[in-house]
Design an enzyme around this catalytic site. Structure first.
Site, short mmCIF file in Angstrom:
data_model
loop_
_atom_site.label_atom_id
_atom_site.label_comp_id
_atom_site.label_asym_id
_atom_site.label_seq_id
_atom_site.Cartn_x
_atom_site.Cartn_y
_atom_site.Cartn_z
N CYS A 122 0.86 -1.56 -0.33
CA CYS A 122 -0.22 0.07 -0.23
C CYS A 122 1.10 0.75 0.12
CB CYS A 122 -1.12 0.01 1.09
SG CYS A 122 -1.96 -1.50 1.31
N HIS B 242 -3.41 7.16 2.44
CA HIS B 242 -3.77 6.14 2.28
C HIS B 242 -5.04 5.41 2.53
CE1 HIS B 242 -4.29 1.94 1.39
NE2 HIS B 242 -4.09 1.10 2.67
N ASN C 214 -9.76 -0.13 0.24
CA ASN C 214 -8.47 -0.11 0.00
C ASN C 214 -7.96 -1.17 -1.25
OD1 ASN C 214 -6.34 -0.69 0.88
ND2 ASN C 214 -6.37 -1.07 2.57
O1 UT7 Z 1 -3.92 -1.04 3.67
C1 UT7 Z 1 -2.71 -1.47 4.73
C2 UT7 Z 1 -3.58 -0.96 5.28
N1 UT7 Z 1 -4.71 -1.99 6.69
C3 UT7 Z 1 -4.73 -1.03 7.35
O2 UT7 Z 1 -4.93 0.10 7.46
C4 UT7 Z 1 -5.81 -2.28 8.27
C5 UT7 Z 1 -5.60 -1.54 9.50
N2 UT7 Z 1 -6.97 -2.37 10.34
C6 UT7 Z 1 -8.50 -1.51 10.37
O3 UT7 Z 1 -8.68 -0.88 9.62
C7 UT7 Z 1 -9.02 -2.30 11.57
O4 UT7 Z 1 -8.65 -2.97 12.51
C8 UT7 Z 1 -10.06 -3.49 11.13
C9 UT7 Z 1 -11.11 -2.57 9.87
C10 UT7 Z 1 -9.69 -4.39 10.11
C11 UT7 Z 1 -11.04 -3.61 12.64
O5 UT7 Z 1 -11.39 -3.24 12.94
P1 UT7 Z 1 -11.65 -3.11 14.04
O6 UT7 Z 1 -12.08 -1.51 14.92
O7 UT7 Z 1 -10.15 -3.29 14.36
O8 UT7 Z 1 -12.29 -4.73 15.53
P2 UT7 Z 1 -11.54 -5.81 15.72
O9 UT7 Z 1 -11.03 -6.89 14.83
O10 UT7 Z 1 -11.17 -5.50 17.03
O11 UT7 Z 1 -13.43 -6.79 15.44
C12 UT7 Z 1 -14.44 -6.27 16.49
C13 UT7 Z 1 -15.62 -7.20 16.41
C14 UT7 Z 1 -14.78 -8.34 16.61
O12 UT7 Z 1 -15.59 -9.58 17.22
P3 UT7 Z 1 -16.01 -10.27 18.44
O13 UT7 Z 1 -14.53 -10.75 18.82
O14 UT7 Z 1 -15.98 -8.37 18.84
O15 UT7 Z 1 -17.50 -10.76 18.79
C15 UT7 Z 1 -14.95 -9.02 15.13
O16 UT7 Z 1 -14.90 -11.14 14.89
O17 UT7 Z 1 -15.55 -7.61 15.34
C16 UT7 Z 1 -15.63 -8.83 14.67
N3 UT7 Z 1 -16.16 -8.35 12.42
C17 UT7 Z 1 -16.66 -8.50 12.04
N4 UT7 Z 1 -17.90 -8.40 12.75
C18 UT7 Z 1 -19.39 -7.69 11.43
C19 UT7 Z 1 -14.28 -8.31 12.30
N5 UT7 Z 1 -14.89 -8.02 10.90
C20 UT7 Z 1 -16.09 -8.50 10.82
C21 UT7 Z 1 -17.71 -8.26 10.31
N6 UT7 Z 1 -17.95 -8.02 10.01
N7 UT7 Z 1 -16.49 -8.00 8.09
#
Ligand code: UT7
Length: 325
Positions: free
Chosen positions: A119, A252, A282
């Site tokens: 990225c 980005h 993204n």
């Molecule tokens: O391009 C390279 C750069 N990439 C990035 O910058 C990505 C960086 N990371 C992010 O943008 C975020 O960390 C994410 C969008 C990937 C995830 O957001 P988050 O607020 O960190 O969520 P999380 O991983 O803490 O997940 C929270 C909850 C989890 O459930 P529990 O464990 O709280 O019950 C996940 O299982 O959300 C759940 N979850 C979803 N639920 C519905 C994860 N993905 C999904 C989904 N739909 N697609």
């Protein structure tokens, strides 16, 4: 010797198939994977992404973006003397997508190569092109970010497959007597390879490992906000500028919350941040030139503005380019 390089035209291209969150959620439900428009919007700011049709490759998307950029610059493909394509989803193992793009542009002879910094690829490619223009190795370069990330998504992993899309963006970078690119700052730290990778490779006629994207989202998130601030500050210092000199921040486009966090740390109002993640998702190396072109064509970013481009991604890689448009 020419002192500077300057962007003289921008272009971009999105494949026509737009997939809304609801549509994607419905498709995923068919696989037993649960997600929702609400979750995706709240956690990422993404409302939709574009997916390329089968058989459409990065070089095809790049070709359309380059045609638009050349037209905006008032240049013909035969005037191009350097092509750099930033991509992590090349058409083939080799040759480079840049060489394939060169042929599709109907030209031959000039150097053409890919840059692989995920990225951060576009800021890497732009920095390399700037250096080549300033040393006289090129006078009219095409610098492109092009991706078909849909090909490497694991549609059984809801934590990643809802985040990415396909597309391409391009700029024409030309030798100039007045400053365009002011400064840049690039970094990599391979110790973080495991938090964002596609851990597969071709060997003996087979794919070994998993050729699908793996990401520890939270680890990437934390690192991204920190390094984006550091890269912006380092680039400003190299250019002898401060945050107050930035007219537009084009980060980005991974997650609206990362962009908001970076803007806050740099004390920039959100009205100075170009945001396209809601419509593009993204698109990795394509995200910055796609956002730049959207902002230029939308009349937000104008000639003479001071613009900070910032990339961060797998590697881990990160970097920034400060420029006068
Ligand atoms: O391009 C390279 C750069 N990439 C990035 O910058 C990505 C960086 N990371 C992010 O943008 C975020 O960390 C994410 C969008 C990937 C995830 O957001 P988050 O607020 O960190 O969520 P999380 O991983 O803490 O997940 C929270 C909850 C989890 O459930 P529990 O464990 O709280 O019950 C996940 O299982 O959300 C759940 N979850 C979803 N639920 C519905 C994860 N993905 C999904 C989904 N739909 N697609």
């Amino acid at each position: 010797m020419t002192l500077y390089s300057r962007i003289t035209g921008t272009g971009s291209y999105l494949p026509p198939r737009r997939v809304s969150n609801d549509e994607l959620a419905q498709e995923l439900a068919g696989r037993g994977i649960e997600t929702s428009n609400e979750w995706i919007v709240e956690r990422t700011g993404i409302h939709a992404r574009h997916f390329a049709a089968d058989g459409v490759n990065s070089s095809d998307l790049a070709l359309e973006a380059c045609r638009h950029a050349l037209e905006a610059a008032g240049r013909n493909a035969v005037e191009v003397d350097l092509i750099i394509v930033a991509t992590s989803t090349p058409d083939m193992v080799f040759p480079s997508s840049a060489a394939i793009l060169q042929h599709k542009l109907g030209i031959a002879g000039c150097p053409a190569f890919d840059v692989q910094a995920v990225c951060s690829g576009f800021v890497y490619a732009l920095t390399v092109a700037d250096a080549m223009v300033r040393t006289g190795a090129a006078k009219c370069a095409l610098v492109v970010g092009a991706e078909v990330f849909s090909r490497i998504l694991d549609f059984n992993d809801r934590t990643t497959c809802v985040l990415f899309g396909d597309g391409a963006g391009a700029v024409v970078l030309e030798a100039s007597d007045t400053p365009g690119i002011l400064a840049s700052d690039l970094h990599a730290d391979g110790s973080h390879v495991g938090i964002l990778c596609v851990p597969g490779h071709v060997s003996g006629g087979q794919v070994l490992g998993t050729p699908l994207l793996h990401m520890d989202g939270q680890a990437v998130f934390k690192l991204a906000v920190r390094v984006l601030e550091e890269a912006a500050r380092a680039t400003l210092a190299k250019a002898g500028k401060t945050e107050a000199d930035i007219d537009w921040l084009i980060p980005h486009q991974a997650n609206i919350r990362i962009m908001q966090g970076t803007a806050k740390k740099l004390k920039l109002g959100l009205d100075k941040v170009v945001v396209t993640v809601h419509e593009h998702g993204n698109t990795s190396a394509a995200s910055i030139p796609l956002a730049l072109d959207a902002a230029v064509r939308g009349g937000q970013v104008r000639t003479g503005d001071t613009v900070m481009l910032e990339g961060v991604g797998g590697g881990f890689t990160w970097g920034a380019v400060l420029l006068n448009l």
